[in-house]
Scaffold this motif. Structure first.
Motif, PDB file in Angstrom:
ATOM      1  N   TYR A   1      -9.455  24.637  -5.063  1.00 39.34           N
ATOM      2  CA  TYR A   1     -10.848  25.103  -5.893  1.00 39.34           C
ATOM      3  C   TYR A   1     -11.424  23.887  -6.661  1.00 39.34           C
ATOM      4  N   GLY A   2     -10.713  22.821  -6.943  1.00 38.91           N
ATOM      5  CA  GLY A   2     -11.324  21.629  -7.494  1.00 38.91           C
ATOM      6  C   GLY A   2     -11.953  20.788  -6.539  1.00 38.91           C
ATOM      7  N   LEU A   3     -11.198  20.723  -5.326  1.00 44.74           N
ATOM      8  CA  LEU A   3     -11.854  20.091  -4.073  1.00 44.74           C
ATOM      9  C   LEU A   3     -13.449  20.800  -3.738  1.00 44.74           C
ATOM     10  N   SER A   4     -13.109  21.921  -3.600  1.00 41.61           N
ATOM     11  CA  SER A   4     -14.432  22.711  -3.181  1.00 41.61           C
ATOM     12  C   SER A   4     -15.656  22.598  -4.150  1.00 41.61           C
TER      13      SER A   4
ATOM     14  N   GLN B   1     -28.674  17.678  -0.540  1.00 40.58           N
ATOM     15  CA  GLN B   1     -29.612  18.454  -0.482  1.00 40.58           C
ATOM     16  C   GLN B   1     -30.934  17.958  -1.275  1.00 40.58           C
ATOM     17  N   ALA B   2     -30.536  17.344  -2.462  1.00 41.27           N
ATOM     18  CA  ALA B   2     -31.720  16.923  -3.218  1.00 41.27           C
ATOM     19  C   ALA B   2     -32.401  15.597  -2.400  1.00 41.27           C
TER      20      ALA B   2
ATOM     21  N   ALA C   1     -21.252  17.108  -4.454  1.00 38.22           N
ATOM     22  CA  ALA C   1     -21.648  16.239  -3.675  1.00 38.22           C
ATOM     23  C   ALA C   1     -22.692  16.444  -2.646  1.00 38.22           C
ATOM     24  N   TYR C   2     -22.439  17.775  -2.115  1.00 42.67           N
ATOM     25  CA  TYR C   2     -23.307  18.365  -1.156  1.00 42.67           C
ATOM     26  C   TYR C   2     -24.815  18.559  -1.788  1.00 42.67           C
TER      27      TYR C   2
ATOM     28  N   PRO D   1     -24.981   8.909  -5.074  1.00 40.93           N
ATOM     29  CA  PRO D   1     -26.230   9.435  -4.628  1.00 40.93           C
ATOM     30  C   PRO D   1     -26.502   9.418  -3.073  1.00 40.93           C
ATOM     31  N   GLY D   2     -25.821   8.367  -2.406  1.00 31.84           N
ATOM     32  CA  GLY D   2     -26.153   8.180  -1.163  1.00 31.84           C
ATOM     33  C   GLY D   2     -24.821   8.871  -0.312  1.00 31.84           C
ATOM     34  N   VAL D   3     -23.830   9.784  -0.931  1.00 30.89           N
ATOM     35  CA  VAL D   3     -22.755  10.260  -0.157  1.00 30.89           C
ATOM     36  C   VAL D   3     -23.307  11.161   1.147  1.00 30.89           C
TER      37      VAL D   3
END
Length: 79
Positions: A62-65, A76-77, A71-72, A39-41
């Motif tokens: 694709y998997g990486l994206s 945002q949250a 994570a992104y 959660p702290g990424v």
């Protein structure tokens, strides 16, 4: 850019991922998996991971994206 326009009481951000994100994380080393699921990424950590994977030249783009999208979304949250 759009975050200031979202009503903090009722606004939502919806990012559409896929099962490829968790599958990518499952194949990562434990430190990378922990970072992507933390959660702290930070944005810097995500950028560094992408740069390292691209430098290797062979990765599941694709998997990486989708893993990075998840994570992104946690970043945002927090905002």
């Amino acid at each position: 850019a759009f975050i200031p326009l979202i009503d903090p009481n009722i606004g939502r951000i919806v990012n559409v991922g896929s099962g490829s994100g968790p599958m990518y994380v499952a194949g990562c080393s434990l430190p990378v998996a922990r970072m992507l699921c933390s959660p702290g990424v930070t944005w810097r950590e995500i950028q560094d991971l992408v740069n390292a994977e691209v430098a290797k030249g062979s990765f599941n783009d694709y998997g990486l994206s989708k893993a990075c999208l998840a994570a992104y979304t946690m970043i945002q949250a927090r905002e």
